[in-house]
Design a protein around this motif. Structure first.
Motif, PDB file in Angstrom:
ATOM      1  N   GLU A  42       5.724  11.347   1.037  1.00 59.74           N
ATOM      2  CA  GLU A  42       5.368   9.946   0.952  1.00 59.74           C
ATOM      3  C   GLU A  42       4.941   9.453   2.324  1.00 59.74           C
ATOM      4  O   GLU A  42       5.774   9.213   3.192  1.00 59.74           O
ATOM      5  CB  GLU A  42       6.567   9.123   0.484  1.00 59.74           C
ATOM      6  CG  GLU A  42       6.878   9.264  -0.983  1.00 59.74           C
ATOM      7  CD  GLU A  42       8.025   8.343  -1.372  1.00 59.74           C
ATOM      8  OE1 GLU A  42       7.756   7.210  -1.790  1.00 59.74           O
ATOM      9  OE2 GLU A  42       9.180   8.754  -1.218  1.00 59.74           O
ATOM     10  N   ALA A  43       3.629   9.301   2.514  1.00 58.50           N
ATOM     11  CA  ALA A  43       3.122   8.881   3.818  1.00 58.50           C
ATOM     12  C   ALA A  43       3.278   7.379   4.014  1.00 58.50           C
ATOM     13  O   ALA A  43       3.586   6.914   5.100  1.00 58.50           O
ATOM     14  CB  ALA A  43       1.666   9.288   3.968  1.00 58.50           C
TER      15      ALA A  43
ATOM     16  N   VAL B  52       0.838  -1.200   0.000  1.00 57.00           N
ATOM     17  CA  VAL B  52       0.000   0.000   0.000  1.00 57.00           C
ATOM     18  C   VAL B  52       0.870   1.245   0.000  1.00 57.00           C
ATOM     19  O   VAL B  52       1.813   1.358   0.798  1.00 57.00           O
ATOM     20  CB  VAL B  52      -0.947   0.011   1.224  1.00 57.00           C
ATOM     21  CG1 VAL B  52      -1.673   1.343   1.319  1.00 57.00           C
ATOM     22  CG2 VAL B  52      -1.939  -1.126   1.112  1.00 57.00           C
ATOM     23  N   ARG B  53       0.567   2.141  -0.926  1.00 60.15           N
ATOM     24  CA  ARG B  53       1.323   3.390  -1.050  1.00 60.15           C
ATOM     25  C   ARG B  53       0.394   4.585  -1.024  1.00 60.15           C
ATOM     26  O   ARG B  53      -0.722   4.525  -1.512  1.00 60.15           O
ATOM     27  CB  ARG B  53       2.090   3.419  -2.382  1.00 60.15           C
ATOM     28  CG  ARG B  53       3.246   2.481  -2.429  1.00 60.15           C
ATOM     29  CD  ARG B  53       3.743   2.275  -3.843  1.00 60.15           C
ATOM     30  NE  ARG B  53       4.639   1.142  -3.851  1.00 60.15           N
ATOM     31  CZ  ARG B  53       5.922   1.217  -3.496  1.00 60.15           C
ATOM     32  NH1 ARG B  53       6.447   2.387  -3.146  1.00 60.15           N
ATOM     33  NH2 ARG B  53       6.680   0.141  -3.489  1.00 60.15           N
ATOM     34  N   LYS B  54       0.887   5.664  -0.459  1.00 61.19           N
ATOM     35  CA  LYS B  54       0.100   6.903  -0.452  1.00 61.19           C
ATOM     36  C   LYS B  54       1.055   8.095  -0.353  1.00 61.19           C
ATOM     37  O   LYS B  54       1.963   8.122   0.473  1.00 61.19           O
ATOM     38  CB  LYS B  54      -0.834   6.911   0.768  1.00 61.19           C
ATOM     39  CG  LYS B  54      -1.646   8.184   0.936  1.00 61.19           C
ATOM     40  CD  LYS B  54      -2.769   8.275  -0.085  1.00 61.19           C
ATOM     41  CE  LYS B  54      -3.506   9.599   0.010  1.00 61.19           C
ATOM     42  NZ  LYS B  54      -4.487   9.731  -1.075  1.00 61.19           N
ATOM     43  N   THR B  55       0.843   9.059  -1.239  1.00 59.43           N
ATOM     44  CA  THR B  55       1.613  10.298  -1.121  1.00 59.43           C
ATOM     45  C   THR B  55       0.654  11.471  -1.016  1.00 59.43           C
ATOM     46  O   THR B  55      -0.423  11.462  -1.605  1.00 59.43           O
ATOM     47  CB  THR B  55       2.537  10.532  -2.341  1.00 59.43           C
ATOM     48  OG1 THR B  55       1.717  10.512  -3.505  1.00 59.43           O
ATOM     49  CG2 THR B  55       3.613   9.501  -2.451  1.00 59.43           C
TER      50      THR B  55
ATOM     51  N   SER C  43       5.014   8.676  10.985  1.00 54.82           N
ATOM     52  CA  SER C  43       5.473   7.377  10.499  1.00 54.82           C
ATOM     53  C   SER C  43       4.459   6.760   9.541  1.00 54.82           C
ATOM     54  O   SER C  43       4.764   5.793   8.859  1.00 54.82           O
ATOM     55  CB  SER C  43       5.722   6.431  11.676  1.00 54.82           C
ATOM     56  OG  SER C  43       4.525   6.214  12.387  1.00 54.82           O
ATOM     57  N   GLY C  44       3.233   7.299   9.495  1.00 55.39           N
ATOM     58  CA  GLY C  44       2.242   6.795   8.547  1.00 55.39           C
ATOM     59  C   GLY C  44       1.228   5.859   9.174  1.00 55.39           C
ATOM     60  O   GLY C  44       0.400   5.289   8.470  1.00 55.39           O
ATOM     61  N   LYS C  45       1.243   5.692  10.498  1.00 49.24           N
ATOM     62  CA  LYS C  45       0.361   4.698  11.102  1.00 49.24           C
ATOM     63  C   LYS C  45      -1.113   5.100  11.032  1.00 49.24           C
ATOM     64  O   LYS C  45      -1.957   4.259  10.753  1.00 49.24           O
ATOM     65  CB  LYS C  45       0.779   4.355  12.539  1.00 49.24           C
ATOM     66  CG  LYS C  45       1.116   5.508  13.445  1.00 49.24           C
ATOM     67  CD  LYS C  45       1.761   4.973  14.711  1.00 49.24           C
ATOM     68  CE  LYS C  45       1.609   5.944  15.874  1.00 49.24           C
ATOM     69  NZ  LYS C  45       2.184   7.280  15.630  1.00 49.24           N
TER      70      LYS C  45
ATOM     71  N   ASP D 263      -2.833   5.238  -3.197  1.00 47.14           N
ATOM     72  CA  ASP D 263      -2.331   5.432  -4.556  1.00 47.14           C
ATOM     73  C   ASP D 263      -2.107   4.092  -5.244  1.00 47.14           C
ATOM     74  O   ASP D 263      -2.243   3.970  -6.450  1.00 47.14           O
ATOM     75  CB  ASP D 263      -1.009   6.218  -4.534  1.00 47.14           C
ATOM     76  CG  ASP D 263      -1.213   7.620  -4.003  1.00 47.14           C
ATOM     77  OD1 ASP D 263      -2.360   8.103  -4.086  1.00 47.14           O
ATOM     78  OD2 ASP D 263      -0.245   8.212  -3.507  1.00 47.14           O
ATOM     79  N   ALA D 264      -1.709   3.089  -4.465  1.00 50.44           N
ATOM     80  CA  ALA D 264      -1.439   1.775  -5.035  1.00 50.44           C
ATOM     81  C   ALA D 264      -1.561   0.741  -3.932  1.00 50.44           C
ATOM     82  O   ALA D 264      -1.564   1.074  -2.757  1.00 50.44           O
ATOM     83  CB  ALA D 264      -0.033   1.731  -5.642  1.00 50.44           C
TER      84      ALA D 264
END
Lengths: 540, 315
Positions: free
Chosen positions: A289-290, A281-284, A312-314, A328-329
């Motif tokens: 870039e989160a 899993v990706r997200k910006t 950290s993106g949690k 994003d993906a």
């Protein structure tokens, strides 16, 4: 009688509120010497901050009223000083730092201006103030101090803002520094740095430090002596070791027993068919870039803890799994179906399975709805779960299940304590009979003793109903008590993923080790050993 | 007191450019609207020629003013003229419409600037002091005064003021211009409503700011009360206040139609009413464009003031 730097004698403060007189503190006495650190330990509503507000003359009168007592600074009663002399004490002799430095710094002035003001208020000329401000910023370790003086509070990180607060407080070398929960809002590693800075500065200046906290770990790390407060009454006082090793008052015993991180760690069963399978899993957000490709599996009835510092993106991960935010993906298969490709209608049905409990129950519960309405709202939205005739019965059951009672049904959220509100939020999540609950810092805002009860409740639900949890937390001892697997995140990446025992006892990554060693242990001896180890690492 | 820090020059220019472009787009939209709406009001020939004018004369008049062209061609001409600064002639005064409007607008601008300066200063002072001791005697007094100020109709106040100060006491002239004394009544009457409204906004906003955490910090630093109110709290509290000041100033710039008419004040509000009654459409159009431009400029100033006051908005 000028034996002590600060002496609070028989202080009582009350507040006149719409619902009657509240005795915030009753007949409390304590003292503090130069070079010494005294901690006031207590939970919310204990009145731990009231005496410091009285010392600083920050109590609004009315509604507040000091009904008895005196506060002696080097033998002089601060309550008897005329207003202009009283004002001159603040900042020059006694300074204060607060829990949330962002709201405590004026947002529309540069930090340089605010530090200089502390100096000019007490008579320094502009040139001296400017030079001092630069020296202070350098001393507290702000990078590029000269340029940073021209920046505004919102341009700094949380830890840096607290450093700025410290620089401002120490501008006039006060004899006494009052720190009200100075590290509560900070990440563990930053907390350790800020506490270390406070200690260094205390050594340099010889000031007395009065630290107000709810955290036994902070007490163990920084304090010489501690006083424990419960409901406005001072119940215990002594050196930190005495109080921890041999508590006398039942409340102190309860507090110490409730400190997380001492129980048996979970040993998760062998891995079976995962109920949730997350891949890459990706997200910006813009250029930030989160999430940089997160993958993990979650078994039914298992708790996956997600730990990491802010940024950290949690929380992004939680929001994306619930489709409150779009990735994003990547894919996330829930019982074989990819959550990310579901249509809104399919997602609507699936919402039942996935529920969330948020950090702040005060904000996540609508204040204008009764407990019955809050919990039964789920069935209004998903009418196929339960016929309307059975709602009352089921709400009563759920309330009992989370440790409340059927009699609470008609009340509103503000009539409950923080811990009770979080139980209501959990009951609401349970109303849909979910199979996965995502808890985003669900116990962080709660007092330690309440925290332990809520964790126990969640663990019971996991065992008895087979609910899986994704448990996002920054508090490692809590994670240690509750999680089966732990995922350590840093800057949008998973740096370590393993069973709770593996992560806590044999961490493989340097970052995990740093996180673990920055955490504070409530036992002063253990904490002293941690500290020695940390200093040694820093030296080598 | 240390002066507050200013904006960096680059950030300022970028900000102004962005807002100017946005304002220009709105202004173009307004020109389109004003043009077509004015054409909807009917055939100007019927309004400007005598009733007994022949069809031939009307045809000739339309030809002369380009009214026989398709609407879009007319619009192109109009835009072309506007871009060269030509807003046509005032048919009644036989002077360029723009000159007529600018002359009146100068009067209105002075009236608005003087009134709003007085209102702003007084309202901030009264509102801040009321907030500092909220619930106290001064607070209650100022609440009553501001409530009355915000509620009374200005035409009534204007008439009563003329009766009392001009007719009975004979201290001040009833209407017209010519001396400084002529300014006093219009300013005093226009002062009342914005003052009442802004005092209330300042008070509410200041109570919020004074109970904020950064004020607690300032008190812990030993900062003097005066400085806490007017340096720490006021700048934060000004953001919502500025919006309201902008609204009130805009309504004065539009021309305080009623008050200007009652006092015979030669401002743009009175001019607009007169021109509409006399069907002098070029002047009406020019007046609308000029006041719109002024209000755009003022909104730009408000935005700049916002950015100047709050560094978080600059990013």
């Amino acid at each position: 009688m000028a034996d002590h730097l600060l002496e609070v004698r028989n202080l009582s403060v009350e507040f006149h509120t719409a619902s009657g007189v509240v005795h915030a503190v009753r007949d409390i006495s304590y003292h503090l010497d130069r070079g010494e650190t005294l901690a006031i330990l207590g939970e919310s509503g204990s009145g731990k901050s009231v005496s410091s507000s009285a010392i600083m003359n920050l109590i609004d009168m009315p509604p507040g009223r000091i009904t008895s007592g005196e506060v002696l600074l080097d033998g002089v009663d601060l309550f008897k000083l005329p207003p202009h002399e009283r004002r001159a004490v603040n900042g020059r002799r006694i300074a204060m730092i607060f829990q949330d430095p962002l709201s405590h710094l004026n947002p529309v002035y540069t930090v340089g201006w605010q530090i200089r003001e502390a100096l000019t208020t007490h008579g320094a000329d502009a040139a001296t103030a400017a030079a001092e401000a630069l020296r202070l910023m350098t001393r507290v370790g702000i990078p590029e101090p000269e340029r940073s003086l021209g920046k505004y509070p919102h341009e700094f990180s949380g830890g840096q803002r607290q450093r700025v607060m410290i620089a401002m407080a120490l501008a006039l070398r006060p004899d006494l520094l009052i720190a009200d929960e100075p590290t509560t809002a900070l990440d563990v590693t930053v907390q350790a740095e800020v506490l270390a800075l406070l200690e260094e500065l205390q050594e340099e200046t010889g000031m007395g430090v009065l630290i107000i906290t709810h955290d036994l770990g902070v007490v163990a790390e920084i304090a010489d002596r501690v006083v424990v407060m419960e409901k406005g009454v001072l119940v215990e006082a002594g050196t930190v070791r005495e109080v921890y090793k041999n508590p006398q008052h039942p409340y102190t015993k309860k507090l110490i027993a409730a400190a997380p991180g001492k129980g048996e760690m979970h040993a998760p069963a062998a891995r079976a068919e995962p109920v949730l399978s997350v891949r890459d899993v990706r997200k910006t957000y813009g250029s930030f870039e989160a999430l940089k490709g997160v993958s993990f599996d979650l078994m039914p009835g298992e708790t996956m803890a997600v730990v990491g510092e802010s940024g950290s993106g949690k929380s992004t991960l939680a929001r994306i799994l619930l489709r409150l935010d779009e990735p994003d993906a990547g894919t996330a298969h829930w019982k074989g179906r990819d959550l990310f490709t579901l249509s809104p209608a399919e997602l609507y049905k699936l919402r039942r399975d996935l529920q969330m409990v948020f950090q702040d129950p005060t904000q996540s519960l609508n204040p204008r709805m009764t407990v019955f309405q809050l919990i039964s709202e789920a069935w209004v939205i998903h009418p196929d779960i339960l016929p309307k005739a059975k709602w009352r019965e089921r709400v009563a059951e759920l309330l009992v299940q989370v440790g409340l009672g059927p009699e609470h049904m008609g009340r509103y959220p503000h009539q409950f304590s923080g811990g009770q509100r979080q139980r209501i939020a959990i009951a609401r999540a349970l109303a849909l009979e979910p199979q996965l609950i995502i808890c985003d810092e669900a116990v962080s805002a709660l007092d330690v003793s309440v925290q332990a009860q809520v964790i126990e409740l969640l663990d019971k639900l996991r065992r008895e109903m087979g609910i899986a949890f994704i448990f996002i937390a920054h508090d490692l001892p809590v994670v240690r008590d509750f999680a089966d697997h732990v995922m350590v995140m840093q800057k949008g990446d998973i740096v370590e993923l393993g069973t709770v025992r593996a992560v806590f006892e044999t961490p493989r990554q340097e970052y995990t080790r740093a996180l673990l060693s920055a955490g504070l242990d409530p036992d002063p001896d253990v904490q002293a050993a941690h500290r020695a180890a940390r200093l040694q690492r820093a030296a080598s | 007191m240390i002066p507050p820090p200013g904006l960096s020059e680059g950030a300022m220019l970028k900000f102004v450019r962005k807002r100017a472009v946005a304002s220009l787009i709105s202004l173009v939209g307004l020109i389109v609207m004003v043009f077509f709406l004015s054409r909807l009001t009917g055939d100007p020939a019927a309004l400007f020629l005598p009733v007994e004018a022949s069809a031939e004369m009307k045809q000739q008049f339309r030809e002369l003013h380009g009214l026989n062209d398709p609407l879009l061609v007319q619009f192109a001409h109009y835009v072309g003229d506007v871009l060269t600064g030509d807003l046509g002639e005032s048919l009644r005064k036989a002077r360029p419409a723009l000159d007529v409007v600018l002359e009146a607008f100068t009067w209105t601008l002075w009236l608005a600037v003087i009134t709003m300066s007085l209102v702003t200063g007084a309202a901030i002072l009264v509102g801040s002091l009321a907030a500092f001791r909220a619930g106290g005697f001064f607070d209650r007094l100022s609440s009553i005064i501001s409530l009355i100020g915000a509620s009374v109709p200005d035409f009534w106040v204007a008439i009563v003021a003329i009766v009392v100060f001009s007719v009975n006491l004979a201290w001040l002239p009833t209407s017209g211009t010519g001396s400084l004394l002529h300014w006093i009544l219009p300013i005093a009457v226009l002062f009342i409503r914005p003052f009442g409204i802004i005092v209330q906004v300042v008070r509410g906003s200041m109570i919020g700011a004074l109970s904020s955490a950064y004020v607690k910090t300032a008190r812990a630093k030993g900062v003097k009360s005066r400085s806490i109110i007017f340096v720490h709290a006021l700048r934060n509290a000004m953001l919502p206040v500025i919006t309201v000041i902008g609204d009130q100033a805009a309504s004065l710039l539009n021309g305080a139609v009623i008050v200007e008419t009652i006092f015979g004040f030669p401002g743009v509000g009175k001019l607009m009413i007169d021109s509409i009654l006399q069907r002098d459409f070029n002047v009406v159009l020019a007046a609308i464009l000029v006041t719109a431009l002024a209000i755009f400029l003022m909104n730009l100033l408000i935005d700049l003031a916002y950015a100047l006051l709050d560094p978080r908005i600059r990013h």
